[in-house]
Enzyme design. Structure first.
Site, short mmCIF file in Angstrom:
data_model
loop_
_atom_site.label_atom_id
_atom_site.label_comp_id
_atom_site.label_asym_id
_atom_site.label_seq_id
_atom_site.Cartn_x
_atom_site.Cartn_y
_atom_site.Cartn_z
N CYS A 156 0.83 -1.21 0.00
CA CYS A 156 0.00 0.00 0.00
C CYS A 156 0.87 1.27 0.00
CB CYS A 156 -0.91 -0.06 1.23
SG CYS A 156 -1.70 1.48 1.69
N CYS B 193 0.21 3.74 2.83
CA CYS B 193 0.70 3.14 4.08
C CYS B 193 2.20 3.38 4.24
CB CYS B 193 0.44 1.63 4.10
SG CYS B 193 -1.29 1.17 4.00
#
Length: 101
Positions: free
Chosen positions: A31, A34
């Site tokens: 991600c 993230c």
């Protein structure tokens, strides 16, 4: 304090029974947002002794991911006295993350 890897095995001890508020970062290695939040969360963990910071990999911890109804990541959650008190989804700058605490 460093960031703690949270799993279903240590969740009760590290999060629910913590004497400090806990900032949890639900993330995945793949991600992009993230990866942007991760260093900010780690920096907060180093700077603050009054909180505990944990990371939960959604791919490795499906039970915790389901329990917290994670639909999008990154998702940051604040737990105080074993109760969820704050939750945000998506990238946030450091000031916004600290304001959750």
């Amino acid at each position: 304090m460093s960031v703690i890897k949270i799993s279903k095995d240590n969740f009760s001890k590290e999060v629910l029974n913590s004497d400090k508020p806990v900032l949890l970062d639900f993330y995945a290695d793949w991600c992009g947002p993230c990866q942007m939040v991760g260093p900010i969360v780690a920096e907060i963990a180093q700077e603050r002794d009054d909180i505990k910071v944990g990371k939960i990999n959604v791919d490795e911890e499906p039970e915790l991911t389901a329990e917290f109804q994670v639909m999008s990541i990154p998702m940051l959650v604040v737990i105080k006295d074993g109760k969820l008190v704050n939750k945000v989804v998506g990238f946030r700058p450091k000031a916004d993350i600290e304001a959750l605490l």
